[in-house]
Scaffold this active site. Structure first.
Site, PDB file in Angstrom:
ATOM      1  N   ASP A  35      39.740  40.890  36.885  1.00  0.00           N
ATOM      2  CA  ASP A  35      39.242  42.214  36.488  1.00  0.00           C
ATOM      3  C   ASP A  35      39.128  42.325  34.962  1.00  0.00           C
ATOM      4  O   ASP A  35      39.819  41.625  34.221  1.00  0.00           O
ATOM      5  CB  ASP A  35      40.209  43.281  37.022  1.00  0.00           C
ATOM      6  CG  ASP A  35      39.584  44.667  37.016  1.00  0.00           C
ATOM      7  OD1 ASP A  35      38.337  44.768  36.929  1.00  0.00           O
ATOM      8  OD2 ASP A  35      40.336  45.660  37.100  1.00  0.00           O
TER       9      ASP A  35
ATOM     10  N   HIS B 202      30.722  39.217  32.392  1.00  0.00           N
ATOM     11  CA  HIS B 202      30.757  38.353  33.585  1.00  0.00           C
ATOM     12  C   HIS B 202      30.463  36.895  33.207  1.00  0.00           C
ATOM     13  O   HIS B 202      31.070  35.974  33.747  1.00  0.00           O
ATOM     14  CB  HIS B 202      29.758  38.846  34.634  1.00  0.00           C
ATOM     15  CG  HIS B 202      30.069  40.218  35.158  1.00  0.00           C
ATOM     16  ND1 HIS B 202      31.334  40.599  35.544  1.00  0.00           N
ATOM     17  CD2 HIS B 202      29.281  41.315  35.344  1.00  0.00           C
ATOM     18  CE1 HIS B 202      31.314  41.868  35.958  1.00  0.00           C
ATOM     19  NE2 HIS B 202      30.080  42.319  35.840  1.00  0.00           N
TER      20      HIS B 202
ATOM     21  N   LEU C  67      42.268  20.288  44.477  1.00  0.00           N
ATOM     22  CA  LEU C  67      42.397  21.738  44.650  1.00  0.00           C
ATOM     23  C   LEU C  67      41.339  22.301  45.605  1.00  0.00           C
ATOM     24  O   LEU C  67      40.180  21.887  45.555  1.00  0.00           O
ATOM     25  CB  LEU C  67      42.188  22.392  43.267  1.00  0.00           C
ATOM     26  CG  LEU C  67      42.133  23.923  43.230  1.00  0.00           C
ATOM     27  CD1 LEU C  67      43.540  24.499  43.313  1.00  0.00           C
ATOM     28  CD2 LEU C  67      41.434  24.406  41.959  1.00  0.00           C
TER      29      LEU C  67
END
Ligand code: FPP
Length: 257
Positions: A31, A48, A142
């Site tokens: 956020d 962003h 991962l």
């Protein structure tokens, strides 16, 4: 003799962390991109874009730290309510990012996964995500799980619908419905629940993220906006996690730490 696990443990220790107390699954609410951009007098989309560069750093750091899984909240079922420019910009950013990053992700051994209602995404993005997931599914590193068009309530609704259909068809009985069955119908039942949920930019809420899966997650909130969240912030969050005592509803003496 080479020892990949020894290398990872040495890396973890070099960061001041305890290799025996690492979270397997870290989930992040990324956020503050908008606030970061606005505070600099820039367009929200720039936040962003900067957030994408942060995400790249955090994905590779998570892999170096030997995490099993990193889930990030990239676009929620509620984010469609933003302006057309912002939604379109985010879709384009995610598409271009996947195209730009896929080869390096593959070379590093990282598996790409997606959680969410993919059918509602633009076709080119959906196909890119599905191809990335397919091309990386055999890799050893991962699991980088992107929550896109994801909502925690939508996920439970989708699971319940599938179960109801199975009951209608006579494949299941209502009495068969239990926590395990619901879990098995979530988007990513093979992933462990998040041990650690990180939220950047200071808000103290879940915002419809992983509502079922975070039942026992440790929550870490930092005021740092996502574009400024660097690998040292991730290490700090994990260090904080390592100081917690997890109880899973039991008493401290019997706690699983
Ligand atoms: C929340 O910040 C962030 C988002 C809704 C989008 C997150 C997306 C990225 C970090 C880019 C993802 C890129 C890829 C490749 C997946 P906000 O806009 O709600 O911030 P604000 O609360 O300050 O307005």
């Amino acid at each position: 003799m080479e020892c990949a696990a020894c290398d990872v443990n040495a890396y973890i220790s070099s960061k001041g962390l305890d290799p025996a107390k690492m979270p397997a699954h870290v989930a992040i609410i990324m956020d503050g991109n908008g606030r970061w951009a606005t505070s600099k007098g820039k367009n929200r989309l720039l936040g962003h874009t900067q957030g994408y560069h942060t995400l790249k750093q955090i994905v590779y750091e998570s892999n170096r730290l030997g995490l099993t899984c990193l889930t990030v909240y990239a676009f929620s079922t509620e984010n469609w309510r933003r302006s057309g420019d912002e939604v379109g910009g985010l879709m384009t950013l995610m598409l271009e990012a996947m195209r730009a990053e896929i080869e390096e992700l593959i070379q590093t051994g990282i598996r790409v996964r997606v959680s969410g209602r993919l059918a509602e995404l633009p076709e080119d993005l959906r196909e890119e995500l599905q191809a990335a997931s397919h091309r990386t599914k055999h890799l050893p590193g991962l699991i980088f799980n992107l929550a896109i068009n994801y909502g925690g309530r939508a996920e439970v609704v989708d699971a319940v619908r599938t179960i109801c259909k199975a009951v209608e068809n006579g494949e299941l009985r209502a009495e068969d419905v239990n926590e395990n069955l619901i879990h098995d119908h979530l988007y990513s039942p093979d992933l462990p629940d998040p041990d650690l949920l990180i939220r950047t930019a200071g808000e103290l809420r879940l915002s419809n993220f992983l509502l079922w899966e975070t039942a026992y997650s440790e929550i870490y909130v930092t005021p740092v906006c996502w574009p400024d969240f660097d690998p040292s912030n991730l290490v700090r969050a994990i260090a904080d996690f390592q100081r917690r005592t997890r109880k899973f509803g039991t008493v401290v003496e019997e706690a699983i730490s």
